[in-house]
Design a protein around this motif. Structure first.
Motif, short mmCIF file in Angstrom:
data_model
loop_
_atom_site.label_atom_id
_atom_site.label_comp_id
_atom_site.label_asym_id
_atom_site.label_seq_id
_atom_site.Cartn_x
_atom_site.Cartn_y
_atom_site.Cartn_z
N GLY B 383 43.48 37.99 35.42
CA GLY B 383 44.73 37.91 34.62
C GLY B 383 45.22 36.38 34.36
O GLY B 383 44.58 35.71 34.97
N GLU B 384 45.86 36.35 33.39
CA GLU B 384 46.19 34.92 33.01
C GLU B 384 46.76 34.34 34.04
O GLU B 384 46.58 33.09 34.42
CB GLU B 384 47.18 35.02 31.49
CG GLU B 384 46.16 34.77 30.26
CD GLU B 384 47.07 35.09 29.05
OE1 GLU B 384 46.61 34.91 27.81
OE2 GLU B 384 48.57 35.48 29.38
N ASP B 385 47.90 34.74 34.73
CA ASP B 385 48.59 34.17 35.60
C ASP B 385 48.16 34.18 37.09
O ASP B 385 48.83 34.00 37.90
CB ASP B 385 50.25 34.46 35.43
CG ASP B 385 51.22 33.52 36.27
OD1 ASP B 385 51.96 34.22 36.96
OD2 ASP B 385 50.90 32.45 36.29
N GLY B 386 46.95 34.83 37.15
CA GLY B 386 46.49 35.09 38.53
C GLY B 386 45.81 36.35 38.63
O GLY B 386 46.27 37.29 37.64
N ASP B 387 44.60 36.47 39.49
CA ASP B 387 43.93 37.91 39.31
C ASP B 387 44.74 38.78 40.36
O ASP B 387 45.47 38.46 41.11
CB ASP B 387 42.59 37.40 39.85
CG ASP B 387 41.99 36.43 39.14
OD1 ASP B 387 41.08 35.57 39.90
OD2 ASP B 387 42.09 36.40 37.84
N CYS B 388 44.47 39.88 40.01
CA CYS B 388 44.66 41.23 40.89
C CYS B 388 43.71 41.52 41.66
O CYS B 388 42.67 41.93 41.37
CB CYS B 388 45.30 42.18 39.86
SG CYS B 388 46.57 41.79 38.64
N ILE B 389 44.12 41.99 43.12
CA ILE B 389 43.09 42.24 43.79
C ILE B 389 43.42 43.52 44.52
O ILE B 389 44.59 43.87 44.94
CB ILE B 389 42.82 41.12 44.91
CG1 ILE B 389 41.62 41.41 45.80
CG2 ILE B 389 43.96 41.04 46.06
CD1 ILE B 389 40.92 40.09 46.12
N HIS B 390 42.30 44.38 44.70
CA HIS B 390 42.58 45.70 45.06
C HIS B 390 41.76 46.06 46.22
O HIS B 390 40.33 46.03 46.07
CB HIS B 390 42.15 46.68 43.70
CG HIS B 390 42.66 46.49 42.55
ND1 HIS B 390 44.34 46.84 42.51
CD2 HIS B 390 42.66 45.75 41.55
CE1 HIS B 390 44.76 46.21 41.22
NE2 HIS B 390 43.53 45.64 40.47
N LYS B 391 42.00 46.46 47.30
CA LYS B 391 41.38 46.75 48.36
C LYS B 391 41.33 48.25 48.48
O LYS B 391 42.17 48.91 48.61
CB LYS B 391 42.20 46.40 49.85
CG LYS B 391 41.49 46.67 50.99
CD LYS B 391 42.16 45.97 52.27
CE LYS B 391 41.68 46.44 53.49
NZ LYS B 391 42.77 46.33 54.44
N ARG B 392 40.19 48.76 48.65
CA ARG B 392 39.94 50.21 48.95
C ARG B 392 38.96 50.57 49.95
O ARG B 392 37.98 49.94 49.97
CB ARG B 392 39.31 50.94 47.58
CG ARG B 392 40.07 50.82 46.35
CD ARG B 392 41.34 51.57 46.38
NE ARG B 392 42.24 51.53 45.18
CZ ARG B 392 43.25 50.56 44.77
NH1 ARG B 392 43.57 49.79 45.92
NH2 ARG B 392 44.01 50.69 43.65
N SER B 393 39.35 51.62 50.81
CA SER B 393 38.37 51.60 52.02
C SER B 393 37.16 52.35 51.36
O SER B 393 36.91 52.80 50.39
CB SER B 393 39.16 52.84 52.95
OG SER B 393 39.13 53.96 52.43
N GLY B 394 36.05 52.10 52.11
CA GLY B 394 34.97 52.52 52.03
C GLY B 394 33.75 51.78 51.42
O GLY B 394 33.89 50.44 51.99
N HIS B 395 32.69 51.96 50.58
CA HIS B 395 31.64 51.29 50.47
C HIS B 395 31.31 51.28 49.13
O HIS B 395 31.64 52.52 48.34
CB HIS B 395 30.47 51.31 51.22
CG HIS B 395 29.93 52.69 51.25
ND1 HIS B 395 30.42 53.83 52.07
CD2 HIS B 395 28.99 53.41 50.57
CE1 HIS B 395 29.81 55.00 51.95
NE2 HIS B 395 29.13 54.81 50.90
N PHE B 396 30.21 50.50 48.64
CA PHE B 396 30.07 50.63 47.08
C PHE B 396 28.92 51.40 47.10
O PHE B 396 29.01 52.33 46.17
CB PHE B 396 29.68 49.29 46.34
CG PHE B 396 30.82 48.19 46.28
CD1 PHE B 396 30.85 47.20 47.02
CD2 PHE B 396 31.81 48.49 45.45
CE1 PHE B 396 31.87 46.21 46.95
CE2 PHE B 396 32.73 47.61 45.29
CZ PHE B 396 32.95 46.63 46.24
N GLN B 397 27.85 51.25 47.81
CA GLN B 397 26.41 52.14 47.65
C GLN B 397 25.83 51.90 48.86
O GLN B 397 26.32 50.85 49.86
CB GLN B 397 25.64 51.38 46.26
CG GLN B 397 25.38 50.01 46.60
CD GLN B 397 25.58 48.88 45.36
OE1 GLN B 397 26.03 49.36 44.40
NE2 GLN B 397 24.60 47.95 45.33
#
Lengths: 507, 507
Positions: B383-397
């Motif tokens: 984002g222009e004024d800073g990034d948004c960070i999302h924490k989700r439990s679990g794993h990618f692969q």
């Protein structure tokens, strides 16, 4: 000639003019061809060029005269070499013969693991063929893992035909298009292969303009080569899957006080009296800048200063271990490294060094210790069995905007650095006694280094102290400080394994 | 018809046949055109496609259904957003209103400095135009600063003319060719502009095949866009000037003893009795592995173990400062992080974790603490004024080849890591009390993280100790350990400035 009546006469006249016109046209063409040929002949005659089949390269001798820097021929070779002369070292010679073969095997295995993690060697360059009827991005398309992007620049400009069939293929992601199309115009939406089938070149280009790429595997650093095909024309372009490194910024505070910008770091060992002199000289000019002291003396002496952080290490743990410890505790943007026997004077302007790092992209800027800037360049040549490293005194180029400063590879032990950059390279705790250049070698490819002659710190005098305790400590210190043959051998062998180097030359 | 004699008759017959032949030819052409048109019409009819001018995109609704991951729409947007709900945070809200404007200005300035040093934002992608008569490399050409390379893939395949004039231009380096040519066939050897003038396409391609690029400025990380022109056709391609990062390999030794591969690291504070229990449990299975203890207790207790290195810090200096200190002292390839209240059992197989890091490209692999793997993913939106960070439990692969392991972003405080990777990211000394996720956020873009459920360490029981001194220490410890409102506010504000983040969501 017979004139067979009005009809025949007109035909004949028309035919005659047609014939005349055709002859003129043919003559004009022949004249043009002749002119062009004549021009080429004249050019050939002028340049005295050899007949068209003589294609030869410059001689090896002529090529060796090109591409030199500081007496090194920096051109691709299978193997690099270090001249055999005093002061130059072949690193494998510092291993015992009995162990060398086993060392080579382990070094090869560790190097392969390193390469695997770094994605080395890089795959060969992707080459574009001439006359491909596609527009596409050749460099610079990035996508975060699991994210989607629009692919810029895709277009088709080829022969006009009745039915266009264009196929795009990806491996580490899926393709789609934001164009709203009838069902059978685009097949494979959200798959690794996207097929476009349309009679309209306009439609085709609209679809291509809005093609999307979705990364499907969480693997930062991967490069997907995507292809776009039309008949026998294939173009390939790279999509970089990359999670950008998150920033680590430091707030300088509303007043930009030096103590919020800079931390001073030093290591001390058996010289508490010298350390006290240093601290006193710092406080004369910088009363509240935090000083971090890493101390591996046998009996560390208390330091009476509220802005000093004192860390006690196992006795004699070592020089670089202490440096790494001190830097690990810094929480300001910049860290100023000083040795415990320096002396701050009115020429020791930390603010000047801060100004340089704030305005340039340098990671480290060295100052002068009693007039000595100790600038040196490190040049590297790659080789199959390890790289060759060449140390040359001096600098590469001036530093734009700072007349007293230059760009180089290594400096004195008096420097200001971005804390982040120093921590990334680190000071190897295995270097326990004498070491300096090793840090800058470890920094190759990571640190951008500058050196300025106008910010000066002094060296405390080397006089023997009158106090007998202090004298005893200094005697013990000098024993530890001697660069023994064993230590030298250890450091040379370390370069062989750790840095995967073959040899070293210096001038 | 009048036949006006033999000559006219023959002319007439010839003319008639010519006429007939022309008519046949024209008819054939018209038939072909008609066929094609009919085909297109049939195709159009079949597909029910709209008339050729209706170019439209999928609706915003339809696009929002695509490109989702874990409920996040990972598609380019100007601004990112965090849902307003409990557990989600907007970071700027943790600054006092009076200071926020000034903070924003400073944050913007620091971010600009960071971007400047990182070469961000990356320049827009270089786009290749269709039908350029050149072959050239689109991706993957690298040169070390001040070195020379051969440019691969350069060739010309265009219209045959009498005189070819091809110009190459560079900015951060000079051009030459190894082809031996007459004087005026190649101009500008060793300059930033190389001109080739030749009547022979063979010569041209021979010269192009041997073009060299010499980097002239010592600036690692720069990208030179080189152009090649012929008339109005221009192709551009990138040359990356890059000093490769020098390797830092570790010798596992001839017997691959665990103590030469792994160092155990921990931080302790006011819990010497728990530390002793941990050490005793380690020694049951690993009698000689080095354990590094960073200790910021008020009165550090001596540790009687020859393979323990004990570092004393200023009292209460802090959790992450201690972690950073301990890791800074490691000189083996891997470091195993443990908390001082863990308990090793027969399921605590360090060798299994070593095996995973040896065989994969992971930087960190977490284990299980009494059955708890605490895996979480971190997804980022820019984002222009800073990034948004999302924490989700679990794993990618899943992790290829290791059925008990997965790829994720964060794990428990029991993990094996490449020492180099840990030191590069670092533990921020400003995080003095409770912190965990912060390390993995700092590691975004730098660490590849895995997690395995089959290597288990236990947690020591939380019973109150019978010994009154120990109980007193534990009480003091729990005071420090509480995540106070102030600390929480500090950490949120830190994410705003340091990591240039806007907000955080979790699920």
């Amino acid at each position: 000639m017979d004139y067979c009546g009005w009809r025949s006469l007109r035909q004949w006249v028309q035919f005659k003019w047609l014939l005349v016109f055709s002859l003129l046209l043919v003559s004009a063409l022949l004249l043009q061809i002749f002119k062009t040929l004549k021009e080429s002949q004249e050019y050939l005659r002028k340049s005295d060029s050899p007949p068209p089949f003589a294609l030869k390269l410059l001689s090896q001798e002529e090529i060796r005269k090109l591409f030199n820097y500081n007496g090194l021929w920096l051109f691709p070779q299978k193997q690099c070499e270090c001249e055999k002369q005093p002061g130059n070292y072949i690193f494998q010679e510092f291993y015992n013969e009995s162990e060398l073969e086993a060392v080579k095997i382990r070094r090869k295995a560790e190097f392969e693991h390193f390469q695997r993690r770094e994605g080395l060697p890089h795959p060969p360059p992707v080459l574009a063929q001439p006359n491909i009827p596609f527009g596409y991005p050749i460099h610079g398309v990035e996508v975060m893992p699991l994210h989607t992007i629009l692919i810029p620049g895709l277009k088709f400009d080829g022969t006009k035909i009745s039915l266009y069939k264009v196929t795009l293929k990806a491996s580490l992601g899926t393709l789609n298009t934001l164009a709203d199309t009838p069902d059978n115009e685009v097949l494979g939406r959200g798959q690794k292969q996207l097929s476009i089938l349309t009679p309209s070149q306009n439609h085709l280009n609209f679809i291509l303009k809005h093609v999307t790429y979705t990364s499907t595997i969480y693997h930062s650093g991967a490069v997907d080569i995507v292809s776009i095909e039309f008949g026998s024309s294939v173009a390939k372009f790279p999509v970089h899957v990359n999670q950008p490194t998150i920033p680590k910024l430091f707030d300088p505070g509303p007043e930009r006080k030096l103590r919020d910008l800079v931390t001073i770091a030093t290591k001390t060992f058996l010289r508490p009296h010298k350390l006290q002199i240093l601290l006193k000289s710092i406080r004369e000019y910088y009363p509240d800048v935090t000083v971090i002291v890493a101390d591996d003396s046998e009996k560390p002496e208390k330091i009476d200063d509220i802005y000093v952080e004192h860390y006690i290490m196992p006795f004699g743990k070592g020089w670089f271990a202490g440096r790494n410890l001190a830097v690990s505790q810094v929480s300001t943007k910049y860290v100023l490294w000083v040795d415990d026997d320096f002396l701050f004077t009115e020429t020791t302007k930390i603010e000047a060094l801060v100004d340089i790092l704030e305005k340039t992209e340098l990671d480290v800027v060295g100052g002068s210790v009693s007039g000595n800037v100790f600038q040196f360049k490190l040049l590297m040549e790659q080789g199959e069995d390890g790289d060759c490293i060449h140390k040359r005194s001096g600098h590469f180029q001036a530093l734009d905007g700072f007349p007293n400063c230059v760009v180089t590879s290594g400096v004195v032990n008096f420097f200001l650095a971005h804390t982040e950059s120093l921590q990334k390279v680190g000071f190897d705790p295995r270097l326990q006694r004498v070491a300096h250049t090793e840090f800058f070698i470890d920094g190759l490819g990571s640190l951008r280094v500058g050196s300025c002659s106008n910010v000066i710190v002094k060296h405390q005098a080397h006089n023997k102290p009158s106090d007998p305790d202090q004298a005893a400590l200094e005697k013990a210190y000098s024993v530890f400080r001697t660069n023994t043959q064993n230590q030298f051998k250890f450091k040379m062998a370390l370069h062989y394994f750790k840095n995967h180097l073959q040899c070293y030359t210096q001038r």
